[in-house]
Design a protein around this motif. Structure first.
Motif, short mmCIF file in Angstrom:
data_model
loop_
_atom_site.label_atom_id
_atom_site.label_comp_id
_atom_site.label_asym_id
_atom_site.label_seq_id
_atom_site.Cartn_x
_atom_site.Cartn_y
_atom_site.Cartn_z
N PHE A 1 0.84 -1.19 0.00
CA PHE A 1 0.00 0.00 0.00
C PHE A 1 0.88 1.24 0.00
O PHE A 1 0.68 2.16 -0.80
CB PHE A 1 -0.94 0.00 1.21
CG PHE A 1 -1.86 1.19 1.23
CD1 PHE A 1 -3.06 1.15 0.55
CD2 PHE A 1 -1.51 2.34 1.91
CE1 PHE A 1 -3.91 2.25 0.55
CE2 PHE A 1 -2.34 3.45 1.91
CZ PHE A 1 -3.55 3.40 1.23
N THR A 2 1.86 1.26 0.88
CA THR A 2 2.76 2.41 0.98
C THR A 2 3.53 2.61 -0.32
O THR A 2 3.62 3.73 -0.83
CB THR A 2 3.74 2.23 2.16
OG1 THR A 2 2.98 2.05 3.35
CG2 THR A 2 4.66 3.41 2.31
N ASN B 1 2.73 1.55 -3.32
CA ASN B 1 1.81 1.94 -4.38
C ASN B 1 1.45 3.42 -4.27
O ASN B 1 1.38 4.13 -5.28
CB ASN B 1 0.55 1.09 -4.36
CG ASN B 1 0.79 -0.32 -4.85
OD1 ASN B 1 1.83 -0.63 -5.42
ND2 ASN B 1 -0.17 -1.19 -4.62
N PHE B 2 1.22 3.88 -3.05
CA PHE B 2 0.88 5.29 -2.84
C PHE B 2 2.05 6.18 -3.25
O PHE B 2 1.87 7.20 -3.92
CB PHE B 2 0.49 5.53 -1.38
CG PHE B 2 -0.08 6.90 -1.15
CD1 PHE B 2 -1.39 7.18 -1.49
CD2 PHE B 2 0.71 7.91 -0.61
CE1 PHE B 2 -1.91 8.45 -1.29
CE2 PHE B 2 0.19 9.17 -0.40
CZ PHE B 2 -1.12 9.45 -0.74
N GLN B 3 3.26 5.78 -2.87
CA GLN B 3 4.45 6.56 -3.24
C GLN B 3 4.64 6.58 -4.75
O GLN B 3 4.99 7.62 -5.32
CB GLN B 3 5.69 6.00 -2.55
CG GLN B 3 5.70 6.26 -1.06
CD GLN B 3 6.83 5.55 -0.34
OE1 GLN B 3 7.45 4.63 -0.85
NE2 GLN B 3 7.07 5.96 0.90
N LEU C 1 2.29 6.34 -6.99
CA LEU C 1 1.26 7.22 -7.53
C LEU C 1 1.66 8.68 -7.35
O LEU C 1 1.47 9.50 -8.25
CB LEU C 1 -0.09 6.93 -6.86
CG LEU C 1 -1.29 7.72 -7.38
CD1 LEU C 1 -1.50 7.49 -8.87
CD2 LEU C 1 -2.54 7.34 -6.60
N GLU C 2 2.24 9.01 -6.20
CA GLU C 2 2.72 10.37 -5.98
C GLU C 2 3.83 10.74 -6.97
O GLU C 2 3.87 11.86 -7.47
CB GLU C 2 3.24 10.54 -4.55
CG GLU C 2 2.15 10.61 -3.51
CD GLU C 2 2.69 10.82 -2.12
OE1 GLU C 2 3.73 10.23 -1.77
OE2 GLU C 2 2.07 11.60 -1.37
N ALA D 1 -4.42 3.82 -8.41
CA ALA D 1 -5.53 4.47 -7.71
C ALA D 1 -6.65 3.47 -7.43
O ALA D 1 -7.24 3.47 -6.34
CB ALA D 1 -6.05 5.65 -8.53
N LEU E 1 -5.49 1.14 -4.58
CA LEU E 1 -5.49 1.86 -3.31
C LEU E 1 -6.92 2.08 -2.80
O LEU E 1 -7.20 1.92 -1.61
CB LEU E 1 -4.76 3.20 -3.46
CG LEU E 1 -3.25 3.11 -3.68
CD1 LEU E 1 -2.69 4.45 -4.13
CD2 LEU E 1 -2.55 2.61 -2.43
N LYS E 2 -7.81 2.43 -3.71
CA LYS E 2 -9.21 2.65 -3.33
C LYS E 2 -9.83 1.35 -2.80
O LYS E 2 -10.55 1.36 -1.79
CB LYS E 2 -9.99 3.15 -4.55
CG LYS E 2 -11.41 3.53 -4.25
CD LYS E 2 -12.07 4.11 -5.49
CE LYS E 2 -13.51 4.47 -5.21
NZ LYS E 2 -14.17 5.05 -6.38
N LEU F 1 -8.44 0.69 0.71
CA LEU F 1 -9.05 1.60 1.68
C LEU F 1 -10.47 1.17 2.02
O LEU F 1 -10.89 1.25 3.18
CB LEU F 1 -9.02 3.04 1.16
CG LEU F 1 -7.65 3.71 1.16
CD1 LEU F 1 -7.73 5.06 0.45
CD2 LEU F 1 -7.12 3.87 2.57
#
Length: 98
Positions: free
Chosen positions: A40-41, A43-45, A47-48, A76, A79-80, A83
């Motif tokens: 998750f972390t 993937n978020f990074q 995406l950023e 996205a 991640l969605k 969440l």
């Protein structure tokens, strides 16, 4: 001590203590949970990073931009979904205590 039993004894001839070992799968579950959090972390990074690439590029390479756009949508979506799973888990936990 028979030869067939030797493998269950340590070098001092004692059997390992039973009941003090972690249950099978306990370590695996911790590693799996850690991996999911890391994913998750990460993937978020990622995406950023894609977002920063689009924000900082004055002239976009259309082919690279299209690939990054597609990857960004994929990230996205993942991640969605994660969440939503966490939100459902939180609601289930809250329901146990209300």
């Amino acid at each position: 001590m028979g030869e067939g039993n030797r493998s269950s004894y340590n070098s001092q001839g004692l059997q390992p203590r039973r009941g003090f070992d972690a249950p099978k799968g306990a370590v695996k579950m911790d590693m799996t949970a850690k991996k999911k959090t890391t994913n998750f972390t990460e993937n978020f990074q990622e995406l950023e990073e894609i977002t920063r690439w689009f924000d900082s590029s004055e002239q976009l390479d259309l082919d690279a931009g299209l690939k990054k756009f597609e990857r960004g949508l994929q990230l996205a979506s993942e991640l969605k979904k994660k969440l939503a799973e966490v939100e459902n888990s939180v609601e289930e936990i809250k329901a146990k205590f209300t």
